[in-house]
Write a protein that holds these residues in place. Sequence first.
Motif, short mmCIF file in Angstrom:
data_model
loop_
_atom_site.label_atom_id
_atom_site.label_comp_id
_atom_site.label_asym_id
_atom_site.label_seq_id
_atom_site.Cartn_x
_atom_site.Cartn_y
_atom_site.Cartn_z
N GLN A 3 0.83 -1.21 0.00
CA GLN A 3 0.00 0.00 0.00
C GLN A 3 0.86 1.26 0.00
N ASP A 4 2.08 1.14 0.44
CA ASP A 4 2.95 2.30 0.52
C ASP A 4 3.74 2.55 -0.75
N THR A 5 3.44 1.78 -1.80
CA THR A 5 4.14 1.93 -3.07
C THR A 5 3.11 2.05 -4.19
N ILE A 6 3.36 2.95 -5.12
CA ILE A 6 2.51 3.03 -6.31
C ILE A 6 3.39 2.83 -7.53
N GLU A 7 2.80 2.25 -8.56
CA GLU A 7 3.46 2.14 -9.85
C GLU A 7 3.06 3.38 -10.64
N ALA A 8 4.04 4.03 -11.26
CA ALA A 8 3.75 5.29 -11.96
C ALA A 8 4.53 5.36 -13.26
N LEU A 9 3.89 5.94 -14.28
CA LEU A 9 4.54 6.20 -15.56
C LEU A 9 5.19 7.57 -15.47
N THR A 10 6.48 7.65 -15.75
CA THR A 10 7.18 8.94 -15.72
C THR A 10 7.31 9.50 -17.13
N THR B 109 9.28 8.42 0.04
CA THR B 109 10.13 9.29 -0.79
C THR B 109 9.34 10.49 -1.31
N THR B 110 8.08 10.58 -0.88
CA THR B 110 7.25 11.70 -1.32
C THR B 110 7.13 12.72 -0.20
N GLU B 111 6.80 13.94 -0.61
CA GLU B 111 6.59 14.99 0.40
C GLU B 111 5.54 15.97 -0.08
N GLU B 112 5.02 16.71 0.88
CA GLU B 112 4.03 17.75 0.58
C GLU B 112 4.66 18.81 -0.31
N VAL B 113 3.81 19.51 -1.02
CA VAL B 113 4.25 20.62 -1.85
C VAL B 113 4.52 21.82 -0.96
N PRO B 114 5.69 22.45 -1.09
CA PRO B 114 5.95 23.64 -0.27
C PRO B 114 4.96 24.75 -0.60
N ARG B 115 4.57 25.48 0.40
CA ARG B 115 3.62 26.58 0.21
C ARG B 115 4.27 27.79 -0.45
N VAL B 116 5.57 27.89 -0.32
CA VAL B 116 6.31 29.03 -0.86
C VAL B 116 7.42 28.50 -1.76
N GLY B 117 7.74 29.26 -2.79
CA GLY B 117 8.88 28.91 -3.63
C GLY B 117 8.56 28.03 -4.81
N MET B 118 7.30 27.67 -5.01
CA MET B 118 6.92 26.87 -6.17
C MET B 118 6.58 27.80 -7.33
N ARG B 119 6.99 27.41 -8.51
CA ARG B 119 6.65 28.22 -9.68
C ARG B 119 5.28 27.85 -10.23
N TRP B 120 4.73 26.72 -9.76
CA TRP B 120 3.42 26.28 -10.23
C TRP B 120 2.42 26.37 -9.09
N ARG B 121 1.15 26.35 -9.46
CA ARG B 121 0.09 26.35 -8.46
C ARG B 121 0.21 25.10 -7.59
N ALA B 122 0.30 25.28 -6.31
CA ALA B 122 0.47 24.15 -5.38
C ALA B 122 -0.71 23.19 -5.44
N ILE C 46 -0.55 20.13 -7.75
CA ILE C 46 0.44 19.09 -7.46
C ILE C 46 -0.01 18.29 -6.24
N ARG C 47 -0.12 16.96 -6.40
CA ARG C 47 -0.49 16.09 -5.26
C ARG C 47 0.68 15.92 -4.32
N ARG C 48 1.82 15.52 -4.86
CA ARG C 48 3.01 15.25 -4.05
C ARG C 48 4.24 15.48 -4.92
#
Length: 161
Positions: A3-10, A108-121, A124-126
């Motif tokens: 459950q703690d792992t997802i398969e993802a297409l990059t 290995t994932t983390e929340e999106v920072p509230r500051v310093g992102m060039r895109w709308r937070a 972005i999920r993670r």
Amino acid sequence: MTQDTIEALTFDLQGETFALEAGYVREVLDLLPETPVPGAPPFVGAVINFRGRVIPLVDLRLAFGMTVGETTIDNRIVVIEHPLDGEPTLIGLRADKVHEVTSIVADTTEEVPRVGMRWRADFIRRLVRRNSDVIVLPDLGQIFAARGQSAPVTALHTAQR
């Protein structure tokens, strides 16, 4: 897979690496002929014929404020099935380059920072840390809902019918 792992297409959009849960991905295609949709916003300005069905072609680069680059031999269309208004909907997503299906471990994932992102937070999920790189997991529901305020979700649904 736990459950703690997802398969993802990059895949890449203007040199940035993004990932979609592999369960949404139906197929990766070479570029296909596009039919422009008059009056549709650029975000979903065309449709393609996918196995006899007309589906919308979405450009996530525009959602993230990127410019549309030149077409190259590496460009692909990632066909996903994503719920819109509760209905599973086929959607084509432009990609500059598709890489691989990989396992992403939750720690290995983390929340999106509230500051310093060039895109709308909220788009972005993670964020995923992989070696020295960062992989963006977009929130397609938020992107489609926000872009729907200027009619693309209607255009997305119209293209399905």
